[in-house]
Design an enzyme around this catalytic site. Structure first.
Site, PDB file in Angstrom:
ATOM      1  CB  CYS A 133      -0.933   0.002   1.209  1.00 56.56           C
ATOM      2  SG  CYS A 133      -0.195  -0.698   2.697  1.00 56.56           S
ATOM      3  CD  GLN A 160       2.872   2.346   6.416  1.00 55.18           C
ATOM      4  OE1 GLN A 160       4.070   2.408   6.184  1.00 55.18           O
ATOM      5  NE2 GLN A 160       2.192   1.229   6.260  1.00 55.18           N
ATOM      6  NE  ARG A 239       0.509  -0.072  11.826  1.00 52.99           N
ATOM      7  CZ  ARG A 239       0.410  -0.697  10.648  1.00 52.99           C
ATOM      8  NH1 ARG A 239      -0.337  -0.211   9.681  1.00 52.99           N
ATOM      9  NH2 ARG A 239       1.078  -1.804  10.428  1.00 52.99           N
ATOM     10  CG  HIS A 246      -0.874   3.968   4.530  1.00 53.77           C
ATOM     11  ND1 HIS A 246      -1.585   3.600   5.660  1.00 53.77           N
ATOM     12  CD2 HIS A 246      -0.383   2.811   4.005  1.00 53.77           C
ATOM     13  CE1 HIS A 246      -1.530   2.286   5.803  1.00 53.77           C
ATOM     14  NE2 HIS A 246      -0.820   1.779   4.809  1.00 53.77           N
TER      15      HIS A 246
HETATM   16  P1  NAP Z   1      -7.952  -9.217   7.750  1.00 55.25           P
HETATM   17  O1  NAP Z   1      -8.952  -8.132   7.901  1.00 55.25           O
HETATM   18  O2  NAP Z   1      -7.333  -9.776   8.959  1.00 55.25           O
HETATM   19  O3  NAP Z   1      -8.607 -10.401   6.879  1.00 55.25           O
HETATM   20  C1  NAP Z   1      -7.938 -11.590   6.606  1.00 55.25           C
HETATM   21  C2  NAP Z   1      -8.736 -12.424   5.619  1.00 55.25           C
HETATM   22  O4  NAP Z   1      -7.998 -13.594   5.295  1.00 55.25           O
HETATM   23  C3  NAP Z   1     -10.068 -12.890   6.173  1.00 55.25           C
HETATM   24  O5  NAP Z   1     -10.994 -12.990   5.129  1.00 55.25           O
HETATM   25  C4  NAP Z   1      -9.702 -14.284   6.693  1.00 55.25           C
HETATM   26  O6  NAP Z   1     -10.813 -15.167   6.779  1.00 55.25           O
HETATM   27  C5  NAP Z   1      -8.782 -14.739   5.584  1.00 55.25           C
HETATM   28  N1  NAP Z   1      -7.932 -15.837   6.036  1.00 55.25           N
HETATM   29  C6  NAP Z   1      -7.052 -15.851   7.054  1.00 55.25           C
HETATM   30  N2  NAP Z   1      -6.464 -17.039   7.171  1.00 55.25           N
HETATM   31  C7  NAP Z   1      -6.991 -17.829   6.202  1.00 55.25           C
HETATM   32  C8  NAP Z   1      -6.815 -19.192   5.810  1.00 55.25           C
HETATM   33  N3  NAP Z   1      -5.960 -19.980   6.445  1.00 55.25           N
HETATM   34  N4  NAP Z   1      -7.531 -19.656   4.764  1.00 55.25           N
HETATM   35  C9  NAP Z   1      -8.404 -18.855   4.134  1.00 55.25           C
HETATM   36  N5  NAP Z   1      -8.623 -17.570   4.456  1.00 55.25           N
HETATM   37  C10 NAP Z   1      -7.926 -17.064   5.478  1.00 55.25           C
HETATM   38  O7  NAP Z   1      -6.730  -8.752   6.854  1.00 55.25           O
HETATM   39  P2  NAP Z   1      -6.705  -7.749   5.585  1.00 55.25           P
HETATM   40  O8  NAP Z   1      -6.304  -6.415   6.037  1.00 55.25           O
HETATM   41  O9  NAP Z   1      -7.939  -7.900   4.796  1.00 55.25           O
HETATM   42  O10 NAP Z   1      -5.439  -8.296   4.802  1.00 55.25           O
HETATM   43  C11 NAP Z   1      -5.449  -9.510   4.130  1.00 55.25           C
HETATM   44  C12 NAP Z   1      -4.248  -9.616   3.195  1.00 55.25           C
HETATM   45  O11 NAP Z   1      -4.127  -8.502   2.367  1.00 55.25           O
HETATM   46  C13 NAP Z   1      -2.882  -9.767   3.841  1.00 55.25           C
HETATM   47  O12 NAP Z   1      -2.162 -10.703   3.054  1.00 55.25           O
HETATM   48  C14 NAP Z   1      -2.186  -8.461   3.712  1.00 55.25           C
HETATM   49  O13 NAP Z   1      -0.801  -8.597   3.576  1.00 55.25           O
HETATM   50  C15 NAP Z   1      -2.811  -7.984   2.432  1.00 55.25           C
HETATM   51  N6  NAP Z   1      -2.852  -6.545   2.449  1.00 55.25           N
HETATM   52  C16 NAP Z   1      -2.199  -5.923   1.469  1.00 55.25           C
HETATM   53  C17 NAP Z   1      -2.171  -4.596   1.433  1.00 55.25           C
HETATM   54  C18 NAP Z   1      -1.363  -3.943   0.404  1.00 55.25           C
HETATM   55  O14 NAP Z   1      -0.484  -3.265   0.774  1.00 55.25           O
HETATM   56  N7  NAP Z   1      -1.613  -4.128  -0.859  1.00 55.25           N
HETATM   57  C19 NAP Z   1      -2.831  -3.829   2.381  1.00 55.25           C
HETATM   58  C20 NAP Z   1      -3.513  -4.483   3.388  1.00 55.25           C
HETATM   59  C21 NAP Z   1      -3.503  -5.874   3.411  1.00 55.25           C
HETATM   60  P3  NAP Z   1     -11.612 -15.372   8.181  1.00 55.25           P
HETATM   61  O15 NAP Z   1     -12.560 -14.224   8.282  1.00 55.25           O
HETATM   62  O16 NAP Z   1     -12.294 -16.667   7.965  1.00 55.25           O
HETATM   63  O17 NAP Z   1     -10.597 -15.398   9.263  1.00 55.25           O
HETATM   64  N1  12T Z   2       2.212  -5.433   7.609  1.00 55.06           N
HETATM   65  O1  12T Z   2       0.833  -6.119   2.065  1.00 55.06           O
HETATM   66  O2  12T Z   2       0.537  -3.761   8.707  1.00 55.06           O
HETATM   67  O3  12T Z   2       2.885  -6.262   2.683  1.00 55.06           O
HETATM   68  O4  12T Z   2       0.000  -2.060   7.454  1.00 55.06           O
HETATM   69  C1  12T Z   2       0.506  -4.266   4.080  1.00 55.06           C
HETATM   70  C2  12T Z   2       0.205  -3.578   5.237  1.00 55.06           C
HETATM   71  C3  12T Z   2       1.945  -5.721   5.282  1.00 55.06           C
HETATM   72  C4  12T Z   2       1.720  -5.957   2.888  1.00 55.06           C
HETATM   73  C5  12T Z   2       0.410  -3.215   7.611  1.00 55.06           C
HETATM   74  C6  12T Z   2       1.641  -5.036   6.441  1.00 55.06           C
HETATM   75  C7  12T Z   2       1.371  -5.311   4.127  1.00 55.06           C
HETATM   76  C8  12T Z   2       0.766  -3.968   6.395  1.00 55.06           C
END
Ligand code: NAP
Ligand code: 12T
Length: 340
Positions: A133, A160, A239, A246
């Protein structure tokens, strides 16, 4: 977009990013034939709304991807590491939001305003990586400057939002803030220190060089997306107790002569950028104004008076939208329009 309709799967549909993916697909009227919502076993059976339709969440398994054209993954790094190749093997194209695949030389790392041409390399592994991000919003603002003036060095400090860490972190800031103003005990689960009314110079894990993984993502991903390994980059990622968006203070040194006025002119018409730079009227980008929007907001553009060719900028974007969901959906749109 009057083209082919797509069978789509969302892995991590119940998370902070998955939730916004659903909204993005709806808002942008993505050409969907079918949509499958996947999460862990914990969420199987839950119902989520898509375009007014109630859809049951299914457990993500090896068999989840049959008949899927594009799978958007936001279910954490270990889930992506394991399931992205399985999904690709079933014949779908994975757009992955985790850091698992971003620096794999065979996997394109794409910001549509910067390197849409890299999407073509999806054929290598069937995986396209969505950048971090903090990196996405920085390259949207800096790539036009790099093209015109050639960037030599970037010094960035970030501010962030907690939503980057996911749903539990949003709840933690909310709960700690409420506890503080009611003089109650503070509970810590997600972050090692209190985040309410505090700043933590710590995002993701520390590496051996003393930098955090988040800081090194900004260094390595920026070079890969801008396709220039000569750019010097150094980052401090922090953070702050903000829910969404951010903010980044960025110092840029260029090879060619640059000025704040020329950069303002350039960014007025840059793709994906909204210039908000009228300090005499107290107008500059704010996290609370960027939240819920897809553009990258840039302001406070000033000449760096300590450098021959340098400028300072303030760059703000919604980390869950342009920083994650929107960027991934934009990539899916280009795939659908140009490749499928
Ligand atoms: P979150 O709110 O904690 O949600 C996590 C999601 O992953 C939920 O849907 C969860 O399902 C699912 N999950 C967790 N463990 C799993 C498993 N073993 N099998 C299937 N599904 C599973 O987190 P988030 O903020 O949405 O972030 C999720 C991902 O996006 C992370 O990989 C993070 O690195 C990435 N991300 C990327 C950016 C970026 O910079 N592009 C920004 C933010 C996040 P349940 O509800 O069933 O637990
Ligand atoms: N730890 O997608 O905590 O690599 O803000 C994105 C956001 C990892 C990532 C965060 C993180 C990622 C965060």
């Amino acid at each position: 977009m009057g083209q082919k309709k797509i069978n789509i799967a969302l892995a991590g549909a119940t998370g902070a990013v998955g939730d916004q993916m659903i909204t993005c697909l709806e808002e942008r009227e993505f050409p969907i034939k079918s949509i499958k919502l996947l999460a862990s076993r914990r969420s199987a059976g839950r119902k989520l709304n898509f375009n007014g339709q109630s859809i049951e969440v299914e457990e993500l398994t090896e068999n989840s991807f049959k008949g899927i054209d594009i799978a958007l993954f936001s279910a954490g790094g270990s889930t992506s590491k394991k399931f992205a190749p399985i999904a690709a093997k079933s014949g779908c194209i994975v757009i992955d939001n985790s850091s698992a695949w971003r620096m794999d030389p065979a996997v394109p790392l794409v910001v549509p305003e910067v390197n849409p041409q890299a999407i073509a390399d999806y054929t290598n592994k069937g995986i396209i990586a969505n950048p971090n991000c903090s990196t996405i919003q920085m390259v949207v603002a800096l790539f036009p400057i790099h093209k015109q003036f050639k960037i030599k060095r970037i010094v960035v400090s970030t501010y962030q939002a907690v939503s980057g860490t996911g749903k539990k972190a949003i709840a933690e800031l909310f709960d700690q803030t409420r506890a503080m103003i009611n003089f109650l005990d503070i509970k810590k689960n997600v972050y090692p220190h209190r985040i309410a009314f505090n700043c933590l110079p710590h995002i993701d894990q520390f590496e051996e060089n003393g930098y955090t993984k988040e800081e090194m993502k900004m260094v390595n991903e920026t070079r890969k997306i801008m396709e220039d390994d000569t750019i010097g980059i150094t980052a401090t990622t922090v953070r702050v107790p903000v829910f969404f968006s951010h903010s980044e203070a960025v110092n840029v040194e260029t090879v060619k002569p640059v000025s704040a006025a020329r950069v303002q002119d350039l960014l007025k018409n840059a793709p994906g950028v909204k210039l908000v730079d009228d300090p005499s009227n107290n107008l500059y980008p704010l996290a609370i104004d960027a939240a819920g929007h897809d553009l990258t907001f840039v302001g406070r553009i000033r000449d760096d008076e300590s450098l021959e060719n340098g400028i300072n900028l303030w760059i703000v974007a919604d980390n869950i939208r342009k920083g994650a969901a929107t960027n991934a959906v934009q990539i899916a749109e280009l795939l659908a329009q140009q490749y499928l």
